[in-house]
Design an enzyme around this catalytic site. Structure first.
Site, PDB file in Angstrom:
ATOM      1  N   LYS A   6       2.845   6.282   5.573  1.00 20.79           N
ATOM      2  CA  LYS A   6       1.950   5.281   4.977  1.00 20.79           C
ATOM      3  C   LYS A   6       2.570   3.904   5.185  1.00 20.79           C
ATOM      4  CE  LYS A   6      -1.621   3.817   2.830  1.00 20.79           C
ATOM      5  NZ  LYS A   6      -1.566   2.675   3.769  1.00 20.79           N
ATOM      6  N   SER A  60      -6.294   3.867   3.820  1.00 20.34           N
ATOM      7  CA  SER A  60      -5.735   2.887   2.881  1.00 20.34           C
ATOM      8  C   SER A  60      -6.816   2.186   2.068  1.00 20.34           C
ATOM      9  CB  SER A  60      -4.887   1.848   3.635  1.00 20.34           C
ATOM     10  OG  SER A  60      -3.970   1.225   2.769  1.00 20.34           O
ATOM     11  N   LYS A  96       0.240   3.851  -2.693  1.00 15.91           N
ATOM     12  CA  LYS A  96      -0.784   4.893  -2.667  1.00 15.91           C
ATOM     13  C   LYS A  96      -0.216   6.300  -2.551  1.00 15.91           C
ATOM     14  CE  LYS A  96      -4.088   1.543  -1.021  1.00 15.91           C
ATOM     15  NZ  LYS A  96      -4.548   0.749   0.137  1.00 15.91           N
ATOM     16  N   SER A 137       0.790  -1.234   0.000  1.00 17.28           N
ATOM     17  CA  SER A 137       0.000   0.000   0.000  1.00 17.28           C
ATOM     18  C   SER A 137       0.817   1.275   0.000  1.00 17.28           C
ATOM     19  CB  SER A 137      -0.944   0.013   1.204  1.00 17.28           C
ATOM     20  OG  SER A 137      -2.050  -0.833   0.975  1.00 17.28           O
TER      21      SER A 137
END
Length: 392
Positions: free
Chosen positions: A228, A119, A65, A62
């Site tokens: 993140k 997320s 992103k 992720s």
């Protein structure tokens, strides 16, 4: 005589203690990290302070992103209202979602917030379809953007969210570059550092929370500005973190941690390493330099990072090259200044950095060290003179 000898020995020992405290090892030893790949990048200067397998291609999960978010912010209109298609509904997307429903209308900015903060993989699909028509076309568009706009070389993204695809790969270095670029955007920066946000969806009303433990202060750490996290089985645990202290702006990327705590433990070690051992100095835009009768100027802010205990020198060459070197003459950075061609400060060239790590503050201590040495010698000679006069 013995008393004077003891006094002199004590004085020298104290003096040596002072000097060693001011000037330690100019090449600090980095920590050992468990993640398979990692990097510490100073955002102002762009200099790498630590790397481990930073150019090895890996699965980012992720952390992908970050790229999707800055691409959407820069190429889309955040005020657009996106109609959620069936592919982007939470029922058709694996993993974490913000529970989007087919036909739901959501502003693009809100989708970016759901993507980064919670997320949401469904938010990623909705963004991709809105910007490019399909995930397949989106992957082509974002790869072109990452290469041509940000300048990464070893990244290929097959989707907007980071769910596993064997061809969906990047490197710690590329992710650090993408994060550095994205953090220059105020909108991205604000969302990236958001701890929680009220979410009023068609079927889901809640407060979404960042999953990054340092950002939400589940693990307290001074100076964290954003982050993140990511995980899929094939990628292991991945983490991107930004933090600032005393003018030093660090980006830490860790990839393929075998356990969740590995990513956070490694990140804290690397942040500690950076903040403890390095500083960044700034030469403001518009600073002028003279070489003989020729004047040069910095057309942009110049930032350079170096070990706290290293003393540096700056020298401008006849061709307008500003060189920053250690006291041993080792060049750590080089910049091409602009040549001033008339009184209105018209210039002939652009500022270009020749990457390679200043010490304005340490230079002061260097001079103090020299003056202290002279004072010590003079003081000792005075004591010895007094002793011999007493003997006479």
């Amino acid at each position: 005589m013995r008393k004077i000898f003891l006094f002199i020995t004590t004085f020298v020992a104290i003096n040596s203690l002072f000097v060693s405290k001011a000037f330690g090892d100019p090449n600090p030893s980095p920590p050992t990290v468990a993640s398979e790949a990692a990097i510490v990048l100073e955002a102002n200067s762009g200099q790498v302070l630590y790397d481990k397998n930073a150019n090895s291609q890996m699965y980012p999960a992720s952390v992908t992103k970050i790229a999707t978010a800055i691409y959407a912010i820069e190429t889309g209109n955040l005020n657009d209202v996106v109609t959620i298609g069936s592919n982007a509904s939470a029922r058709h997307v694996e993993g974490t979602t913000v529970f989007l429903e087919k036909g739901e209308k959501v502003p693009l900015k809100k989708l970016v917030q759901g993507l980064l903060i919670n997320s949401g993989n469904d938010a990623g699909v909705a963004i991709a379809e809105h910007l490019s028509g399909s995930e397949k076309q989106f992957s082509k568009d974002i790869n072109t953007y990452l290469k041509n706009v940000i300048g990464v070389q070893n990244t290929n993204f097959e989707n907007p969210h980071g769910l596993f695809d064997s061809d969906h790969r990047t490197t710690a270095e590329d992710l650090a570059k993408i994060t550095r670029y994205a953090m220059k955007n105020p909108t991205f920066r604000k969302i990236f550092g958001t701890k929680e946000l009220e979410w009023d969806g068609q079927t889901w009303d809640t407060t979404i929370l960042t999953h990054h433990k340092l950002v939400k202060e589940e693990i307290p750490y001074e100076g964290v500005t954003g982050g993140k996290n990511g995980f899929v089985i094939q990628s292991g645990y991945t983490l991107a973190t930004t933090a600032e202290r005393d003018g030093l702006s660090l980006i830490v990327i860790t990839l393929k941690g075998s356990m969740k705590n590995d990513s956070y433990d490694d990140t804290i070690k690397l942040l500690d390493y950076g903040f403890k051992n390095y500083r960044t100095s700034i030469i403001p835009k518009g600073t002028k330099f003279m070489v003989g009768d020729q004047e040069y100027i910095a057309s942009e802010k110049i930032a350079y990072t170096y070990p706290k205990n290293e003393q540096l020198s700056k020298e401008t060459k006849e061709d307008g090259t500003l060189k920053i070197t250690t006291q041993e003459g080792i060049e750590i950075a080089s910049y091409q200044l602009n040549e001033v061609v008339n009184e209105t400060n018209n210039v002939k060239t652009e500022l270009k950095r020749k990457p390679t790590n200043e010490v304005s503050f340490e230079s002061i201590f260097g001079h103090l060290n020299t003056y202290l040495a002279y004072f010590s010698i003079a003081f000792l000679l005075s004591i010895i003179g007094l002793f011999y006069r007493q003997k006479i």
